[in-house]
Design a protein around this motif. Structure first.
Motif, PDB file in Angstrom:
ATOM      1  N   GLY A  61       0.817  -1.208   0.000  1.00 46.37           N
ATOM      2  CA  GLY A  61       0.000   0.000   0.000  1.00 46.37           C
ATOM      3  C   GLY A  61       0.852   1.258   0.000  1.00 46.37           C
ATOM      4  N   ALA A  62       1.925   1.248   0.793  1.00 42.80           N
ATOM      5  CA  ALA A  62       2.826   2.399   0.829  1.00 42.80           C
ATOM      6  C   ALA A  62       3.505   2.602  -0.520  1.00 42.80           C
ATOM      7  CB  ALA A  62       3.871   2.204   1.924  1.00 42.80           C
ATOM      8  N   ALA A  63       3.885   1.501  -1.167  1.00 42.33           N
ATOM      9  CA  ALA A  63       4.530   1.602  -2.477  1.00 42.33           C
ATOM     10  C   ALA A  63       3.588   2.216  -3.506  1.00 42.33           C
ATOM     11  CB  ALA A  63       5.003   0.228  -2.928  1.00 42.33           C
ATOM     12  N   ARG A  64       2.304   1.840  -3.437  1.00 43.33           N
ATOM     13  CA  ARG A  64       1.322   2.417  -4.367  1.00 43.33           C
ATOM     14  C   ARG A  64       1.106   3.898  -4.083  1.00 43.33           C
ATOM     15  NH1 ARG A  64      -1.346  -2.573  -3.474  1.00 43.33           N
ATOM     16  NH2 ARG A  64      -2.658  -1.580  -1.888  1.00 43.33           N
ATOM     17  N   SER A  65       1.174   4.278  -2.813  1.00 47.35           N
ATOM     18  CA  SER A  65       0.878   5.661  -2.434  1.00 47.35           C
ATOM     19  C   SER A  65       2.000   6.620  -2.806  1.00 47.35           C
ATOM     20  CB  SER A  65       0.619   5.754  -0.925  1.00 47.35           C
ATOM     21  OG  SER A  65      -0.505   4.972  -0.563  1.00 47.35           O
ATOM     22  N   VAL A  66       3.233   6.226  -2.558  1.00 40.87           N
ATOM     23  CA  VAL A  66       4.348   7.158  -2.752  1.00 40.87           C
ATOM     24  C   VAL A  66       5.311   6.734  -3.846  1.00 40.87           C
ATOM     25  CG1 VAL A  66       4.259   7.890  -0.346  1.00 40.87           C
ATOM     26  CG2 VAL A  66       5.792   6.028  -0.988  1.00 40.87           C
ATOM     27  N   SER A  67       5.089   5.588  -4.475  1.00 44.72           N
ATOM     28  CA  SER A  67       5.928   4.977  -5.510  1.00 44.72           C
ATOM     29  C   SER A  67       6.981   4.081  -4.869  1.00 44.72           C
ATOM     30  CB  SER A  67       6.610   6.010  -6.416  1.00 44.72           C
ATOM     31  OG  SER A  67       7.771   6.527  -5.827  1.00 44.72           O
ATOM     32  N   VAL A  68       7.393   3.066  -5.623  1.00 40.50           N
ATOM     33  CA  VAL A  68       8.410   2.133  -5.143  1.00 40.50           C
ATOM     34  C   VAL A  68       9.719   2.864  -4.871  1.00 40.50           C
ATOM     35  CG1 VAL A  68       9.832   0.152  -5.789  1.00 40.50           C
ATOM     36  CG2 VAL A  68       7.382   0.135  -6.276  1.00 40.50           C
ATOM     37  N   LEU A  69      10.092   3.782  -5.761  1.00 41.65           N
ATOM     38  CA  LEU A  69      11.349   4.511  -5.596  1.00 41.65           C
ATOM     39  C   LEU A  69      11.366   5.295  -4.285  1.00 41.65           C
ATOM     40  CD1 LEU A  69      14.073   5.416  -6.743  1.00 41.65           C
ATOM     41  CD2 LEU A  69      12.856   7.236  -7.961  1.00 41.65           C
ATOM     42  N   SER A  70      10.286   6.002  -4.000  1.00 39.31           N
ATOM     43  CA  SER A  70      10.223   6.787  -2.770  1.00 39.31           C
ATOM     44  C   SER A  70      10.264   5.894  -1.538  1.00 39.31           C
ATOM     45  CB  SER A  70       8.951   7.641  -2.759  1.00 39.31           C
ATOM     46  OG  SER A  70       8.968   8.584  -3.801  1.00 39.31           O
ATOM     47  N   LEU A  71       9.582   4.759  -1.594  1.00 37.04           N
ATOM     48  CA  LEU A  71       9.588   3.836  -0.460  1.00 37.04           C
ATOM     49  C   LEU A  71      10.996   3.304  -0.200  1.00 37.04           C
ATOM     50  CD1 LEU A  71       8.098   2.125   1.661  1.00 37.04           C
ATOM     51  CD2 LEU A  71       7.752   0.394  -0.130  1.00 37.04           C
ATOM     52  N   LEU A  72      11.705   2.944  -1.253  1.00 39.84           N
ATOM     53  CA  LEU A  72      13.059   2.419  -1.079  1.00 39.84           C
ATOM     54  C   LEU A  72      13.991   3.471  -0.488  1.00 39.84           C
ATOM     55  CD1 LEU A  72      13.553   0.285  -4.320  1.00 39.84           C
ATOM     56  CD2 LEU A  72      12.841  -0.462  -2.047  1.00 39.84           C
ATOM     57  N   PHE A  73      13.862   4.705  -0.913  1.00 40.80           N
ATOM     58  CA  PHE A  73      14.692   5.750  -0.337  1.00 40.80           C
ATOM     59  C   PHE A  73      14.339   6.016   1.121  1.00 40.80           C
ATOM     60  CE2 PHE A  73      16.753   6.778  -4.246  1.00 40.80           C
ATOM     61  CZ  PHE A  73      17.879   7.493  -3.858  1.00 40.80           C
ATOM     62  N   ALA A  74      13.063   5.911   1.448  1.00 42.58           N
ATOM     63  CA  ALA A  74      12.679   6.072   2.850  1.00 42.58           C
ATOM     64  C   ALA A  74      13.299   4.966   3.703  1.00 42.58           C
ATOM     65  CB  ALA A  74      11.157   6.051   2.972  1.00 42.58           C
ATOM     66  N   ALA A  75      13.284   3.734   3.206  1.00 43.21           N
ATOM     67  CA  ALA A  75      13.886   2.618   3.934  1.00 43.21           C
ATOM     68  C   ALA A  75      15.393   2.819   4.076  1.00 43.21           C
ATOM     69  CB  ALA A  75      13.593   1.304   3.202  1.00 43.21           C
ATOM     70  N   PHE A  76      16.030   3.243   2.998  1.00 39.67           N
ATOM     71  CA  PHE A  76      17.466   3.489   3.005  1.00 39.67           C
ATOM     72  C   PHE A  76      17.814   4.579   4.018  1.00 39.67           C
ATOM     73  CE2 PHE A  76      21.366   5.403   1.343  1.00 39.67           C
ATOM     74  CZ  PHE A  76      22.125   4.286   1.028  1.00 39.67           C
ATOM     75  N   THR A  77      17.026   5.638   4.036  1.00 41.08           N
ATOM     76  CA  THR A  77      17.253   6.743   4.955  1.00 41.08           C
ATOM     77  C   THR A  77      17.096   6.315   6.398  1.00 41.08           C
ATOM     78  OG1 THR A  77      16.496   8.327   3.301  1.00 41.08           O
ATOM     79  CG2 THR A  77      16.503   9.067   5.582  1.00 41.08           C
TER      80      THR A  77
END
Length: 447
Positions: free
Chosen positions: A261-277
């Protein structure tokens, strides 16, 4: 005189603004050219690399001039304050391409503003890096400074890598750049204000550029570390340049995992950067502690080795239909990246002290220029290399964001963001142990 907590945190804050721009230029410019303006990947990569090579030419000039600057605000603050304005103006302009201008015809517009933005970045980054050697001479305090810096840098990575792509998807790249511009300006300007009373060398250095360069190049351990940091940066920049493509083509979530759901909301790219951060932020105190107990060099080598293992794990996991599992690996990758982010920046001011003690000259701007030159060279090579690799395997450009790709092109992307960076980091580890360690031990008595 010890720095206050506010001065340490305030100095680190500037990197939030700097990193937002760095991530935007590394993450979005190449993808913007190929996926939205329809510029062929090889041409886009070469053009981006050309701008970044131009950016490197300005480094020694700004470093030299900042060392010689005389003002009531010190040697560095005027450059940082004005440079921040130039940087954000160029960043907004490069994405504000007039309607109907696309393909190769759009390159002069984009590259012109990109050049302007990179000049502004240099005006900020080199004086900022020089301040690390000016405001404290204590090695432990420098590690604390870098922890603050990289903590704020992690927030910048999140904003640049997660928020900006989401804003770009919703309202366009130019609007996204405009929205984050006040944040960039505010972080840099407030940082300059918080360290206004910190110790520094207010007097300009009265030597010529050739003599200054000779002093920097004559510091063998520093030059070795700067070159090896450039090698490490090449690996990270290759990952960063390829990540937008990997998020589009190598991660196809099934929609039924915990973070779907988070990936759909903010995009996969944004989710991965949030995890990385998240991983990078959590790791900062640990790397400060590791540097204090094991020594900075051992802690750095340990972190880079863990990074290599994570890249092998990502190679095995991709392509993937489970965005939650990939996000978990990115949290761990962020933790290992924390060592690359923090420790070298705490190491190189210690080496500047060697030259200052030998010559009596405070030429931190010259050292900062060469340090960033090596980093920028790596950042310049990465998009060009990735564009060349993808283009040679038949990567298809588009103006629609995504298009079907040949299996060979996808496999080239897969290797380019995992195994290739792992191999480059392996070379850096060998260099740190075989080349840097003996040279640094001779001048510092420790590593």
């Amino acid at each position: 005189m010890a720095l206050t907590l506010g001065q340490k945190a305030g100095w680190g804050l500037a990197d939030l603004g700097v990193v937002v721009f760095v991530v935007v230029k590394q993450l979005l410019v190449l993808a913007f050219l190929t996926s939205y303006l329809g510029v062929p990947a090889g041409v886009a990569g070469a053009a981006t690399t050309a701008v970044l090579v131009f950016d490197m030419i300005t480094d020694p000039v700004i470093g030299y001039l900042s060392d010689r600057t005389e003002s009531r605000h010190g040697r560095r603050a005027p450059w940082m304050g004005v440079g921040a304005v130039v940087m954000v103006a160029g960043m907004v302009g490069l994405f504000a391409v007039p309607a109907g201008l696309d393909g190769v015809a759009a390159l002069p517009w984009v590259l012109g503003f990109f050049c302007l933005a990179t000049v502004g970045f240099t005006m900020v980054a080199i004086p900022y890096g020089a301040l690390a050697g000016e405001i404290t001479g204590d090695a432990g305090e420098r590690s604390q400074l870098m922890a603050w810096r990289m903590g704020f840098a992690s927030v910048g990575i999140l904003l640049g890598g997660a928020l900006v792509p989401a804003l770009a998807a919703a309202g366009g790249h130019a609007r996204a750049a405009l929205v984050v511009s006040p944040l960039i300006l505010g972080a840099i300007w407030f940082s300059v204000w918080t360290i206004r009373d910190a110790p520094r060398h207010p007097a300009p250095v009265e030597i010529g550029p050739g003599q200054m360069l000779a002093h920097v190049l004559g510091n063998g351990p520093f030059m070795t570390l700067a070159a090896l940091y450039g090698v490490m940066t090449l690996a990270i920049a290759l990952i960063t340049a390829g990540l937008p493509f990997a998020a589009l083509y190598l991660i196809t979530d099934t929609g039924d995992t915990f973070l779907s759901g988070a990936a759909r909301s903010v995009s996969v790219l944004s989710l991965l950067f949030a995890a990385f951060t998240l991983g990078s932020t959590l790791s900062q105190p640990g790397w400060v502690l590791a540097s204090a107990r094991l020594g900075k060099l051992v802690a750095l080598v340990l972190g880079v080795c863990f990074y290599i293992l994570l890249l092998f794990a990502l190679f095995a996991a991709l392509p993937s239909v489970n965005v939650t599992a990939i996000a978990g690996l990115f949290v761990l990758a962020g933790m290992t990246n924390g060592a690359y982010q923090q420790i070298p920046w705490a190491m190189y001011p210690d080496l500047m002290d060697v030259t200052r003690a030998r010559t009596g000259m405070a030429i931190e701007g010259g050292f900062s220029a060469i340090w960033l030159f090596c980093q920028k060279l790596a950042n310049a090579l990465a998009p060009g290399a990735l564009g060349l690799i993808l283009g040679s395997f038949g990567w298809r450009e588009t103006t629609r964001g995504r298009v079907a790709q040949e299996p060979a092109a996808l496999e080239a992307l897969h290797v380019s963001v995992t195994l290739a960076p792992a191999a480059i980091l392996g070379v850096a580890v060998l260099g740190l142990l075989a080349l840097y360690r003996p040279r640094a031990a001779r001048v510092l008595g420790r590593c």
